[in-house]
Design an enzyme around this catalytic site. Structure first.
Site, PDB file in Angstrom:
ATOM      1  N   GLU A   1       0.781  -1.705  14.166  1.00  0.00           N
ATOM      2  CA  GLU A   1       0.002  -0.743  13.379  1.00  0.00           C
ATOM      3  C   GLU A   1      -1.391  -0.656  13.972  1.00  0.00           C
ATOM      4  OE1 GLU A   1      -0.338  -1.377   9.124  1.00  0.00           O
ATOM      5  OE2 GLU A   1       1.781  -1.851   8.949  1.00  0.00           O
TER       6      GLU A   1
ATOM      7  N   TYR B   1      -6.914  -3.125  12.592  1.00  0.00           N
ATOM      8  CA  TYR B   1      -7.677  -1.898  12.284  1.00  0.00           C
ATOM      9  C   TYR B   1      -9.145  -2.098  12.635  1.00  0.00           C
ATOM     10  CZ  TYR B   1      -3.536  -0.182   9.891  1.00  0.00           C
ATOM     11  OH  TYR B   1      -2.272   0.269   9.617  1.00  0.00           O
TER      12      TYR B   1
ATOM     13  N   GLU C   1       3.104  -8.289   7.139  1.00  0.00           N
ATOM     14  CA  GLU C   1       1.843  -8.910   6.738  1.00  0.00           C
ATOM     15  C   GLU C   1       1.971  -9.918   5.601  1.00  0.00           C
ATOM     16  OE1 GLU C   1      -1.169  -5.937   6.112  1.00  0.00           O
ATOM     17  OE2 GLU C   1      -1.188  -5.362   8.214  1.00  0.00           O
TER      18      GLU C   1
ATOM     19  N   ASP D   1       0.822  -1.205   0.000  1.00  0.00           N
ATOM     20  CA  ASP D   1       0.000   0.000   0.000  1.00  0.00           C
ATOM     21  C   ASP D   1       0.863   1.265   0.000  1.00  0.00           C
ATOM     22  OD1 ASP D   1      -2.359   1.583   0.289  1.00  0.00           O
ATOM     23  OD2 ASP D   1      -2.085   1.621   2.465  1.00  0.00           O
TER      24      ASP D   1
HETATM   25  C1  GCB Z   1      -1.486  -2.307   6.687  1.00  0.00           C
HETATM   26  C2  GCB Z   1      -0.197  -2.260   5.965  1.00  0.00           C
HETATM   27  C3  GCB Z   1       0.180  -0.855   5.557  1.00  0.00           C
HETATM   28  C4  GCB Z   1      -1.043  -0.136   5.025  1.00  0.00           C
HETATM   29  C5  GCB Z   1      -2.084  -0.043   6.127  1.00  0.00           C
HETATM   30  C6  GCB Z   1      -3.385   0.599   5.642  1.00  0.00           C
HETATM   31  O1  GCB Z   1      -1.806  -3.239   7.382  1.00  0.00           O
HETATM   32  O2  GCB Z   1       0.863  -2.867   6.671  1.00  0.00           O
HETATM   33  O3  GCB Z   1       1.193  -0.920   4.585  1.00  0.00           O
HETATM   34  O4  GCB Z   1      -0.758   1.128   4.521  1.00  0.00           O
HETATM   35  O5  GCB Z   1      -2.398  -1.321   6.588  1.00  0.00           O
HETATM   36  O6  GCB Z   1      -3.564   1.792   5.811  1.00  0.00           O
HETATM   37  O7  GCB Z   1      -4.187  -0.112   5.061  1.00  0.00           O
END
Ligand code: GCB
Length: 612
Positions: A518, A482, A429, A185
């Site tokens: 994260e 998330y 990931e 990403d």
């Molecule tokens: C993740 C990735 C990261 C992305 C982020 C997102 O899990 O490791 O590279 O930018 O989520 O914002 O989706």
């Protein structure tokens, strides 16, 4: 294993450095098979003689420099070229080695000097070099012409992996249409991203230095090993100096232990009143070969500290360390992933403003100068290799694993002496639930531990805790999640329960310390709503606050860190979930704070005061 060292090029009484940054001639090979440059041997003559060229700054990604959309999204070979005036004394003195070094170029690079190929390198983000003295001495009247071809194509064998997809349906796509698929990403910026330079050493020279540090009561121990090339006989003198230039220990010979009485340990930012204490280790070589005698001097910054991991703690100098920091990207307007001192210093000022004590180099190794800053300022680093997006089962094949192992060799060789680096991350990931992941990660982690037994090793997972095949091999569990974003979007109320369950599951199964590597939410700067809605600054703020409440319970147990995704907004490929890039930054891409930045600032300073 790699045969030579990769010391950072430094000037000394025996070494000179000549930076080749600035404008280079540039052409993208837009021929259908992208191979015209090789068919017509563009490296053999000046680039202007084989077609039109444009100005291209080095270092910089080429993508955002022009108004040409086909260059922004270009896939294939691009060609850089410039001429260099080499100081006469480098040429006349046959006892001088002249080396060309590229800090990094994305992704596959070939370098020619005066039309002769001198090296090629597979992979971005890491340096490569070649000795060119004999070549430039052949005809000293010629200017030295350097040609570098760089290809950003990603395949299942590259790191990060990608794939090229050709669309052959002529009713839907123009002839020759293809796309580069990536599984990460961030924008696939390309070009020469870090400094290109020439440097010299004597013909007999210090090729590599490895230091491992320890302490006992108040005596610091610096185990060192020096390797020398080009000498038939060599005498080494190693001197360690404190900040005032006072010699505190010395030794002779290619390896040994320097003992430092009343040591000033290297401490992280906010853990000590003078963090980032560095000694200077001067390695002085007196050598000879059949031809002559030589002297070489190289100075390395050394921070004395230890790293240990228990089942619930991460210890630096035997004291518990809590990572309150960020994930970053090398990313900014116009220059893309190109090295830029102004941006780097600004970012460090922002890190300190918010009280961050650490970051992860998501998702690839950052410039060496950044790690040097971390050493000096006491910012703790999780050093990640470009193993991002290992999603396809075919990426677990042997060729890919072998390349991944070589990349770890190159990364550890480059970064092994940085006090700030406390942990290696071998991937982000990956599809770590797939059966081949077990052998893959076991091999990769054992290999990394063999290269460097003194640091922790991890990879960052978003797999199901019970099905993750690599977790048994890591020292620290790093989890990305998330909640209320990719899961249950809009439902902030699920965060406490889901986050708590996540921690209990991972700790319950593995009994290893955990970093929330994260978490976060997109916020388009200036979008507001109350009650909070997704993509507003308020929503991002509440996501953070809800997570922090859970972190506060868990950090009393086994949670050893929290790294926000992300420090700043950054560019991505175009897609339906990205509005001109990823907006999970707590700062905008131009480094201005969103509401979330103030939330973190308050929290991080409070954590600093609480954890001492
Ligand atoms: C993740 C990735 C990261 C992305 C982020 C997102 O899990 O490791 O590279 O930018 O989520 O914002 O989706």
């Amino acid at each position: 294993l790699l045969e030579t060292g990769m010391l950072f090029p430094r000037e000394s009484s025996s070494r000179e450095v000549k930076e080749l940054n600035g404008l280079w001639n540039f052409r993208a090979d837009k021929s259908p098979d992208r191979n015209q440059g090789f068919d017509r041997a563009w490296y053999k003559s000046r680039l202007v003689e084989t077609g039109p060229v444009i100005d291209m700054p080095v270092p910089a990604s080429y993508n955002d420099i022009t108004q040409d959309p086909t260059l922004k999204d270009f896939i294939g070979w691009v060609w850089y070229e410039r001429e260099v005036v080499v100081p006469a004394r480098w040429i006349t003195d046959e006892g001088t080695r002249v080396v060309i070094r590229v800090g990094s170029a994305h992704y596959y690079s070939i370098v020619w000097v005066n039309g002769v190929k001198v090296t090629e390198h597979n992979g971005g983000h890491l340096p490569f070099e070649a000795e060119i003295g004999t070549l430039i001495r052949k005809d000293p009247t010629q200017p030295c012409r350097i040609t570098i071809a760089v290809n950003n194509t990603l395949t299942l064998e590259t790191l990060p992996p990608g794939s090229i997809q050709h669309m052959d349906d002529s009713t839907q796509y123009p002839k020759g249409f293809f796309v580069q698929n990536t599984y990460f990403d961030f924008f696939n910026y390309a070009g020469i991203h870090r400094a290109v330079l020439l440097y010299t050493t004597p013909a007999a020279y210090v090729d590599d230095i490895t230091v491992v540090t320890d302490f006992l009561d108040n005596t610091g121990l610096v185990n060192y090993k020096v390797s020398v090339q080009g000498a038939t006989t060599a005498t080494l003198k190693v001197t360690l100096m404190d900040k005032n230039g006072q010699c505190v220990a010395s030794s002779t010979g290619p390896f040994g232990v320097l003992k430092v009485v009343d040591v000033n340990l290297w401490w992280p930012y906010l853990m000590h009143e003078s963090p980032g204490y560095l000694y200077s280790m001067e390695v002085h070589l007196m050598a000879a070969n059949e031809r002559s005698t030589y002297e070489d001097v190289y100075t390395l910054a050394v921070g004395i500290r230890t790293v240990n991991v228990t089942s619930t703690q991460f210890l630096i100098n035997k004291k518990p360390f809590y990572f309150h920091g960020v994930n970053k990207h090398e990313d900014s307007d116009i220059r893309g992933k190109g090295f830029d001192w102004s941006l780097i210093v600004k970012d460090f000022n922002l890190l300190k403003w918010m009280g961050a004590n650490s970051f992860r180099t998501s998702h690839y190794p950052y410039a060496e100068e950044i790690l040097q800053m971390c050493d000096r300022h006491g910012i703790v680093v999780i050093d990640e290799c470009p193993g991002v997006g290992i999603k396809d089962i075919r990426s677990f094949r042997n060729v890919s694993l072998n390349h991944h192992l070589v990349v770890m060799d190159e990364l550890v060789r480059r970064d092994k002496n940085h006090a700030s680096v406390v942990m290696w991350s071998v991937a982000n990931e990956p599809a770590s639930e797939m059966p081949p992941a077990e052998y893959y990660f076991k091999t990769l982690i054992q290999h990394t531990k063999a290269l460097d037994p003194t640091r922790a090793v991890t990879y960052v997972s978003n797999s199901h805790y019970a099905r993750d095949k690599g977790a048994p091999y890591v020292d620290v569990i790093c989890v990305n999640s998330y909640f209320s974003w990719y899961h249950d979007p809009g439902h902030l109320e699920v965060i406490p329960l889901q986050l708590n369950t996540q921690f209990e599951n991972w700790y319950g199964k593995y009994q290893k310390p955990i970093i929330q590597s994260e978490y976060g939410a997109d916020a388009v700067p200036g979008l507001h709503s109350d009650p909070p809605m997704m993509f507003t600054e308020e929503y991002q703020k509440v996501v953070l606050q809800s997570c922090h409440d859970v972190f506060d319970q868990k950090r009393k147990q086994y949670l050893i860190g929290e790294l926000i995704w992300n420090f700043a907004d950054f560019m991505t490929a175009q897609g339906i979930t990205r509005v001109v890039g990823n907006k999970k930054g707590v700062f905008t891409r131009q480094r201005q704070p969103k509401v979330a930045a103030f939330i973190l600032k308050e929290r991080y300073w409070r954590l600093a005061n609480e954890t001492g």
